[in-house]
Design an enzyme around this catalytic site. Sequence first.
Site, short mmCIF file in Angstrom:
data_model
loop_
_atom_site.label_atom_id
_atom_site.label_comp_id
_atom_site.label_asym_id
_atom_site.label_seq_id
_atom_site.Cartn_x
_atom_site.Cartn_y
_atom_site.Cartn_z
N CYS A 122 -5.07 -1.29 6.11
CA CYS A 122 -4.89 -2.51 5.95
C CYS A 122 -4.88 -3.57 7.02
CB CYS A 122 -3.31 -2.59 5.10
SG CYS A 122 -1.99 -1.96 6.15
N HIS A 123 -4.99 -2.85 8.23
CA HIS A 123 -5.08 -3.54 9.56
C HIS A 123 -6.58 -4.22 9.82
CE1 HIS A 123 -6.08 0.37 10.83
NE2 HIS A 123 -6.69 -0.21 11.55
N ASN A 136 1.00 -1.18 0.02
CA ASN A 136 0.03 0.02 0.03
C ASN A 136 0.79 1.23 -0.08
OD1 ASN A 136 0.97 0.01 2.32
ND2 ASN A 136 -0.86 0.72 3.41
#
Length: 110
Positions: A58-59, A50
């Site tokens: 993204c977590h 990313n």
Amino acid sequence: MDEGETFQEAVLKLVMRIPKGRVTTYGRVATEIKGSVHAARAVGQALAKNPHPGVIPCHRVVRSDGDVGGYSGGIAKKIELLRAEGIEIEGRRVKNINEVLFQFSGVGTG
DNA sequence: GGGTGGGCTTGTA
DNA sequence: TTACAAGCCCACC
């Protein structure tokens, strides 16, 4: 996705729509973009690279099994971020994965 | 410009 | 719970 958008862009944009306190699975994203759950691997690639860390949560993307999966900064880091949003994590899996699981279907508001 | 390998996965036996 | 196979994209040579 738009023709001018690449797979990676589509993934990032889709993940950006994930509200706080919610998570989704690689398969969901892959299905939304390619319609193939197997594309989940490609989704992980897009997130792993990313270009906008901090803008791309993204977590908030975990495995269908509920496992947080992996994280470029470290799984522990990913867990901390999720817990910081109120998501319960046990070991390396989301306890209320079925409750915090975000679904793109029905979100077509914009 | 073309071919191969690796990765933050998923499903079945 | 563990092991194997399928399909997708990006980076490297």
